[in-house]
Design an enzyme around this catalytic site. Structure first.
Site, PDB file in Angstrom:
ATOM      1  N   SER A  12     -26.649 113.776 -18.995  1.00 17.94           N
ATOM      2  CA  SER A  12     -27.765 112.958 -18.520  1.00 17.94           C
ATOM      3  C   SER A  12     -27.886 112.846 -17.020  1.00 17.94           C
ATOM      4  O   SER A  12     -27.956 113.871 -16.320  1.00 17.94           O
ATOM      5  CB  SER A  12     -27.927 111.572 -19.249  1.00 17.94           C
ATOM      6  OG  SER A  12     -29.019 110.969 -19.213  1.00 17.94           O
ATOM      7  N   ARG A  59     -33.690  97.807 -21.967  1.00 22.72           N
ATOM      8  CA  ARG A  59     -32.747  98.536 -22.496  1.00 22.72           C
ATOM      9  C   ARG A  59     -33.155  98.822 -23.643  1.00 22.72           C
ATOM     10  O   ARG A  59     -32.796  99.906 -24.348  1.00 22.72           O
ATOM     11  CB  ARG A  59     -31.208  97.419 -22.469  1.00 22.72           C
ATOM     12  CG  ARG A  59     -30.281  98.459 -23.062  1.00 22.72           C
ATOM     13  CD  ARG A  59     -29.909  99.631 -22.389  1.00 22.72           C
ATOM     14  NE  ARG A  59     -28.576 100.102 -22.827  1.00 22.72           N
ATOM     15  CZ  ARG A  59     -28.076 101.222 -22.397  1.00 22.72           C
ATOM     16  NH1 ARG A  59     -28.513 101.890 -21.411  1.00 22.72           N
ATOM     17  NH2 ARG A  59     -26.814 101.756 -22.864  1.00 22.72           N
ATOM     18  N   ASP A 108     -32.695 115.714 -29.033  1.00 20.59           N
ATOM     19  CA  ASP A 108     -32.710 114.996 -27.838  1.00 20.59           C
ATOM     20  C   ASP A 108     -34.339 115.312 -27.249  1.00 20.59           C
ATOM     21  O   ASP A 108     -34.551 116.454 -26.792  1.00 20.59           O
ATOM     22  CB  ASP A 108     -31.724 115.393 -26.827  1.00 20.59           C
ATOM     23  CG  ASP A 108     -31.891 114.694 -25.516  1.00 20.59           C
ATOM     24  OD1 ASP A 108     -32.861 113.878 -25.210  1.00 20.59           O
ATOM     25  OD2 ASP A 108     -31.123 115.146 -24.785  1.00 20.59           O
ATOM     26  N   HIS A 167     -30.549 111.877 -27.694  1.00 19.08           N
ATOM     27  CA  HIS A 167     -29.917 111.972 -26.228  1.00 19.08           C
ATOM     28  C   HIS A 167     -28.482 111.473 -26.164  1.00 19.08           C
ATOM     29  O   HIS A 167     -27.699 112.039 -25.365  1.00 19.08           O
ATOM     30  CB  HIS A 167     -30.899 111.229 -25.316  1.00 19.08           C
ATOM     31  CG  HIS A 167     -30.384 111.421 -23.936  1.00 19.08           C
ATOM     32  ND1 HIS A 167     -30.139 112.726 -23.415  1.00 19.08           N
ATOM     33  CD2 HIS A 167     -30.014 110.642 -23.181  1.00 19.08           C
ATOM     34  CE1 HIS A 167     -29.874 112.413 -21.906  1.00 19.08           C
ATOM     35  NE2 HIS A 167     -29.621 111.087 -21.776  1.00 19.08           N
ATOM     36  N   ASP A 168     -28.117 110.486 -26.689  1.00 15.69           N
ATOM     37  CA  ASP A 168     -26.836 110.115 -26.654  1.00 15.69           C
ATOM     38  C   ASP A 168     -25.826 110.739 -27.319  1.00 15.69           C
ATOM     39  O   ASP A 168     -24.730 110.341 -27.344  1.00 15.69           O
ATOM     40  CB  ASP A 168     -26.778 108.326 -27.066  1.00 15.69           C
ATOM     41  CG  ASP A 168     -27.007 107.456 -26.052  1.00 15.69           C
ATOM     42  OD1 ASP A 168     -26.872 107.768 -25.089  1.00 15.69           O
ATOM     43  OD2 ASP A 168     -27.062 106.264 -26.472  1.00 15.69           O
TER      44      ASP A 168
HETATM   45  C1  LIG Z   1     -22.557 107.799 -20.352  1.00 17.56           C
HETATM   46  C2  LIG Z   1     -21.928 106.954 -19.703  1.00 17.56           C
HETATM   47  O1  LIG Z   1     -21.591 107.421 -18.748  1.00 17.56           O
HETATM   48  S1  LIG Z   1     -21.335 105.429 -20.356  1.00 17.56           S
HETATM   49  C3  LIG Z   1     -22.537 104.489 -21.123  1.00 17.56           C
HETATM   50  C4  LIG Z   1     -22.423 104.765 -22.490  1.00 17.56           C
HETATM   51  N1  LIG Z   1     -22.348 103.517 -23.017  1.00 17.56           N
HETATM   52  C5  LIG Z   1     -23.574 102.968 -23.467  1.00 17.56           C
HETATM   53  O2  LIG Z   1     -24.667 103.483 -23.196  1.00 17.56           O
HETATM   54  C6  LIG Z   1     -23.301 101.400 -23.946  1.00 17.56           C
HETATM   55  C7  LIG Z   1     -24.106 101.224 -25.250  1.00 17.56           C
HETATM   56  N2  LIG Z   1     -23.760 101.750 -26.253  1.00 17.56           N
HETATM   57  C8  LIG Z   1     -24.372 102.811 -26.917  1.00 17.56           C
HETATM   58  O3  LIG Z   1     -25.382 103.125 -26.484  1.00 17.56           O
HETATM   59  C9  LIG Z   1     -23.858 103.441 -28.160  1.00 17.56           C
HETATM   60  O4  LIG Z   1     -23.113 102.324 -28.806  1.00 17.56           O
HETATM   61  C10 LIG Z   1     -23.008 104.552 -28.069  1.00 17.56           C
HETATM   62  C11 LIG Z   1     -23.921 105.809 -27.779  1.00 17.56           C
HETATM   63  C12 LIG Z   1     -22.070 104.314 -26.925  1.00 17.56           C
HETATM   64  C13 LIG Z   1     -22.299 104.867 -29.277  1.00 17.56           C
HETATM   65  O5  LIG Z   1     -23.213 105.026 -30.380  1.00 17.56           O
HETATM   66  P1  LIG Z   1     -22.662 104.707 -31.958  1.00 17.56           P
HETATM   67  O6  LIG Z   1     -21.510 104.896 -32.109  1.00 17.56           O
HETATM   68  O7  LIG Z   1     -23.538 105.443 -32.885  1.00 17.56           O
HETATM   69  O8  LIG Z   1     -22.898 103.314 -32.116  1.00 17.56           O
HETATM   70  P2  LIG Z   1     -24.285 102.464 -32.342  1.00 17.56           P
HETATM   71  O9  LIG Z   1     -25.315 102.746 -31.328  1.00 17.56           O
HETATM   72  O10 LIG Z   1     -24.534 102.542 -33.799  1.00 17.56           O
HETATM   73  O11 LIG Z   1     -23.900 101.045 -32.009  1.00 17.56           O
HETATM   74  C14 LIG Z   1     -23.039 100.242 -32.739  1.00 17.56           C
HETATM   75  C15 LIG Z   1     -23.050  99.021 -32.587  1.00 17.56           C
HETATM   76  O12 LIG Z   1     -24.300  98.227 -32.993  1.00 17.56           O
HETATM   77  C16 LIG Z   1     -24.112  97.113 -33.908  1.00 17.56           C
HETATM   78  N3  LIG Z   1     -24.836  97.139 -34.794  1.00 17.56           N
HETATM   79  C17 LIG Z   1     -24.938  98.053 -35.782  1.00 17.56           C
HETATM   80  N4  LIG Z   1     -26.050  97.652 -36.707  1.00 17.56           N
HETATM   81  C18 LIG Z   1     -26.391  96.404 -36.332  1.00 17.56           C
HETATM   82  C19 LIG Z   1     -27.541  95.760 -36.794  1.00 17.56           C
HETATM   83  N5  LIG Z   1     -28.201  95.772 -37.907  1.00 17.56           N
HETATM   84  N6  LIG Z   1     -27.819  94.508 -35.967  1.00 17.56           N
HETATM   85  C20 LIG Z   1     -26.872  94.197 -35.087  1.00 17.56           C
HETATM   86  N7  LIG Z   1     -26.022  95.303 -34.499  1.00 17.56           N
HETATM   87  C21 LIG Z   1     -25.766  96.184 -35.292  1.00 17.56           C
HETATM   88  C22 LIG Z   1     -22.674  97.453 -34.228  1.00 17.56           C
HETATM   89  O13 LIG Z   1     -22.035  96.472 -34.818  1.00 17.56           O
HETATM   90  C23 LIG Z   1     -22.132  98.051 -33.028  1.00 17.56           C
HETATM   91  O14 LIG Z   1     -21.451  96.947 -32.363  1.00 17.56           O
HETATM   92  P3  LIG Z   1     -20.273  97.197 -31.246  1.00 17.56           P
HETATM   93  O15 LIG Z   1     -20.848  98.231 -30.356  1.00 17.56           O
HETATM   94  O16 LIG Z   1     -20.158  95.821 -30.443  1.00 17.56           O
HETATM   95  O17 LIG Z   1     -19.105  97.740 -31.979  1.00 17.56           O
HETATM   96  N1  LIG Z   2     -26.723 105.517 -23.087  1.00 15.57           N
HETATM   97  C1  LIG Z   2     -26.331 106.334 -21.855  1.00 15.57           C
HETATM   98  C2  LIG Z   2     -26.933 107.490 -21.461  1.00 15.57           C
HETATM   99  C3  LIG Z   2     -28.289 107.224 -20.933  1.00 15.57           C
HETATM  100  O1  LIG Z   2     -28.788 108.678 -20.580  1.00 15.57           O
HETATM  101  C4  LIG Z   2     -26.294 105.195 -20.802  1.00 15.57           C
HETATM  102  O2  LIG Z   2     -26.745 104.080 -20.846  1.00 15.57           O
HETATM  103  O3  LIG Z   2     -25.763 105.781 -19.584  1.00 15.57           O
END
Ligand SMILES: CC(=O)SCCNC(=O)CCNC(=O)[C@H](O)C(C)(C)COP(=O)(O)OP(=O)(O)OC[C@H]1O[C@@H](n2cnc3c(N)ncnc32)[C@H](O)[C@@H]1OP(=O)(O)O
Ligand SMILES: N[C@@H](CCO)C(=O)O
Length: 400
Positions: free
Chosen positions: A168, A237, A334, A367-368
């Site tokens: 990204s 977000r 994506d 995308h993620d």
């Molecule tokens: C790229 C970089 O350089 S770093 C930046 C990356 N980090 C981020 O973007 C942080 C934000 N997190 C995310 O975007 C995502 O969690 C990812 C992409 C990192 C991982 O994706 P996935 O494993 O598919 O997790 P998902 O998107 O399903 O999210 C799971 C979370 O949602 C929560 N969740 C799932 N269903 C629900 C619901 N119905 N209501 C509320 N929360 C919920 C889970 O409890 C879990 O929480 P936790 O993260 O505190 O453990």
């Molecule tokens: N979810 C990731 C990828 C966005 O491009 C982030 O927040 O950095």
């Protein structure tokens, strides 16, 4: 349930174990960073982490460029993390025997310029005024971000990186790095990215920024640290997060299922009826806990501005000067950074006779995917890096 001591020991012995974020101060005046948008900036503090050991020849370094809201903490745990803390954001890929094998490679990850996790950004103190920069922070570009990463690499005594890798916004940095410092990298891995942000990408960023700026707590960016436009930032977000998912993954994870009840409430409040609503609210809430609104404005703008073609005249001009080997990967689901966009990079690299591999990976996660589909990344990146590593060893042996 594991005791605190068991958790600590398990963390210490998994992957890279306990890590620390380090700080470097670069561009100390009068050696300011000259910014693409005009003006200069310094001193610049950079927060970074390293995993593994740098060889005496300093030829085994890999730089990870994080995406929009990532940080330097790509792997391991901090010793004082609480029990619920997750490891760094690419932990599954980094460590002894893992894809970015720390028995072999020296891995660096740094928070971007303009960010809010240790590197100088709008929330940092301006040494000239002793006040946070806030909106007095200068506009930055992906090029400026790469200037800082490149300077950090030199600061660590590394002349050439074995690889630069990112997804990204991280992938944009990889491409910019190849264009700006063509000799500083031996290989480049660009995931789920593009040579310019699409008009659609700019449109979503614009809505996010508007959500922040129209929150009364935004106060023209003059909010106090820890306060600020929580509602607007969460909303930004939530909107952005939808673009990181796909129709298929939303269907898979939530469908039309309701959150805490079996039938519709037919009430406007509470706002959360469907699971997907609850999930997005949760993502918004978590984001506000870890990100700064002004940083979000500056970094999304940097993405909007990114356009290698207009910056260098053409993509072949931009990418023609490096001898790096490229690995370009897109994801079929994506819709924010499409396969067509990755193929534009591929086409330019082929046109200028570069060594390039391309793959469109299949994944429902949108995308993620580059943060989720770890096994695919392992299968693709491990042999690519091994080849870069071996060719480096052969070259070094030939020189001696
Ligand atoms: C790229 C970089 O350089 S770093 C930046 C990356 N980090 C981020 O973007 C942080 C934000 N997190 C995310 O975007 C995502 O969690 C990812 C992409 C990192 C991982 O994706 P996935 O494993 O598919 O997790 P998902 O998107 O399903 O999210 C799971 C979370 O949602 C929560 N969740 C799932 N269903 C629900 C619901 N119905 N209501 C509320 N929360 C919920 C889970 O409890 C879990 O929480 P936790 O993260 O505190 O453990
Ligand atoms: N979810 C990731 C990828 C966005 O491009 C982030 O927040 O950095």
């Amino acid at each position: 349930m594991a005791t605190q001591q068991e958790t600590t020991e398990a963390r210490q012995h998994s992957g890279v174990g306990f890590v620390q974020t380090k700080l470097a101060t670069l561009f100390v005046p009068p050696h300011w960073l000259k910014l693409a948008g005009g003006g200069e900036l310094g001193p610049i503090q950079v927060a970074y982490e390293t995993y593994g050991e740098l060889t005496p020849a300093k030829d085994n370094a890999i730089f990870i460029c994080h995406a929009l809201t990532g940080d330097a903490h790509a792997a391991g745990y901090y010793e004082d993390d609480d029990e619920k803390a997750k490891p760094g954001w690419w932990d599954d890929l980094i460590g002894p025997g893992r894809t970015l094998d720390t028995d072999k490679y020296f891995v660096i990850c740094a928070n971007v310029l303009g960010g809010c996790q240790g590197t100088t950004g709008p929330g940092s103190i301006n040494s000239e005024t002793n006040q946070p920069y806030r909106l007095n922070f200068p506009f930055i570009t992906v090029g400026d971000i790469v200037e800082v990463h490149s300077a950090l690499t030199r600061h660590l005594g590394i002349e050439q990186l074995l690889a630069v890798i990112g997804g990204s916004l991280g992938g944009m940095q990889v491409l910019e790095w190849a264009a700006r410092f063509p000799k500083q990298l031996r290989s480049a891995i660009c995931l789920a990215s593009a040579a310019q942000l699409s008009a659609q990408g700019i449109a979503f960023n614009a809505v996010g920024r508007r959500a922040i700026k129209t929150d009364p707590e935004y106060k023209d960016g003059e909010y106090e640290a820890g306060a600020g436009p929580r509602y607007g930032l969460a909303l930004a977000r939530m909107i952005a997060h939808i673009t990181y998912l796909s129709d298929q993954s939303i269907e898979m994870k939530f469908g039309r299922r309701l959150q805490d009840h079996d039938t519709f409430t037919y009430e406007m409040l509470p706002e959360v009826e469907f699971q997907v609503e609850s999930y997005l609210h949760y993502q918004g809430k978590r984001f506000v806990e870890r990100f700064d609104a002004n940083s979000y404005l500056y970094l999304t703008r940097a993405m909007d501005y990114f356009d290698l073609e207009s910056q260098y005249g053409s993509l072949t001009n931009a990418l023609g000067k490096t001898d790096a080997r490229f690995l370009i990967a897109s994801y079929d689901s994506d819709w924010l950074f499409t396969t067509t966009q990755s193929k534009e990079i591929l086409r330019a690299l082929i046109e200028c006779g570069k060594h390039v591999s391309f793959i469109e990976l299949k994944s429902p996660f949108g995308h993620d995917s580059f943060l989720i589909e770890i096994e695919q990344l392992q299968n693709m990146i491990t042999p690519f890096l091994e080849q870069a590593y071996q060719s480096q060893l052969i070259e070094s042996a030939q020189k001696t």
